[in-house]
Scaffold this motif. Sequence first.
Motif, mmCIF file in Angstrom:
data_model
loop_
_atom_site.group_PDB
_atom_site.id
_atom_site.type_symbol
_atom_site.label_atom_id
_atom_site.label_comp_id
_atom_site.label_asym_id
_atom_site.label_seq_id
_atom_site.Cartn_x
_atom_site.Cartn_y
_atom_site.Cartn_z
ATOM 1 N N ILE A 276 -1.543 -2.525 6.357
ATOM 2 C CA ILE A 276 -2.248 -2.143 5.124
ATOM 3 C C ILE A 276 -1.290 -1.649 4.047
ATOM 4 O O ILE A 276 -1.522 -1.871 2.858
ATOM 5 N N LEU B 168 -7.446 -0.956 -3.577
ATOM 6 C CA LEU B 168 -8.322 -0.162 -2.726
ATOM 7 C C LEU B 168 -9.725 -0.145 -3.315
ATOM 8 O O LEU B 168 -9.894 -0.204 -4.528
ATOM 9 N N ASP C 169 -11.959 6.863 2.773
ATOM 10 C CA ASP C 169 -11.520 6.485 4.117
ATOM 11 C C ASP C 169 -10.364 5.495 4.062
ATOM 12 O O ASP C 169 -9.406 5.599 4.838
ATOM 13 N N LYS C 170 -10.439 4.535 3.164
ATOM 14 C CA LYS C 170 -9.350 3.553 3.025
ATOM 15 C C LYS C 170 -8.066 4.223 2.544
ATOM 16 O O LYS C 170 -6.976 3.902 3.014
ATOM 17 N N ARG C 171 -8.197 5.158 1.593
ATOM 18 C CA ARG C 171 -7.003 5.874 1.121
ATOM 19 C C ARG C 171 -6.385 6.691 2.249
ATOM 20 O O ARG C 171 -5.161 6.749 2.389
ATOM 21 N N GLU D 75 -6.633 6.032 5.453
ATOM 22 C CA GLU D 75 -6.020 5.068 6.383
ATOM 23 C C GLU D 75 -4.660 4.608 5.858
ATOM 24 O O GLU D 75 -3.691 4.512 6.617
#
Length: 195
Positions: free
Chosen positions: A146, A153, A169-171, A173
């Motif tokens: 990633i 994002l 959550d993506k940040r 991760e």
Amino acid sequence: MLCTRCIRTAIAGQRLPLLRQFSASAQFLSAEPKLSTPTTDGGSPVPSKESSTPRSICPEGTVLTGLNYNKAGQDPVAKKDEEYPEWLWSCLDVMRKGADAADDNAGDEFSKSKKQRKLATKRQKALEAKLLAEGNLAALAPKVPIQHQSINLPGEVGGSVADNIAAADKREELRKAMRKERKAKIKETNYLKSM
């Protein structure tokens, strides 16, 4: 907290001394015990689906030697599985999950320790063999991490709460992946410097 003498006198049916009565002492003096498993209208415990298979390794009536912690007490005797609270049978699951998580993190490809490198290699080979046995060839294909992907994002200004949570959550991760990569890079350079 009650001492063992007070508990014994409460169980024997005698009243506790006035100075030692706490809210916990009401449990011992009540006529009807509180059950941790649900009951039917008749008052008997609800039969569980697993009642035919024994959960305990000790048959009923077995003396459990070495479990006595009172100085002049006797060793406890095993009861029927139905007499124990339901939460007792899942106590070790929490510890096993923690041990499994520790095993997943054990071993590092760039560790100075040969044992840790071998452990990481062994774990990776086992994972590849498992995926190959399942026929999941797409999982064996190299993936772009990633932190090296060139995509934006998710998240928008004025978006819904669910979108903002997904973006957070993506940040998170991405932050963890970048931190893990930096740590691995530092370990690798330190290992190469030591050679």
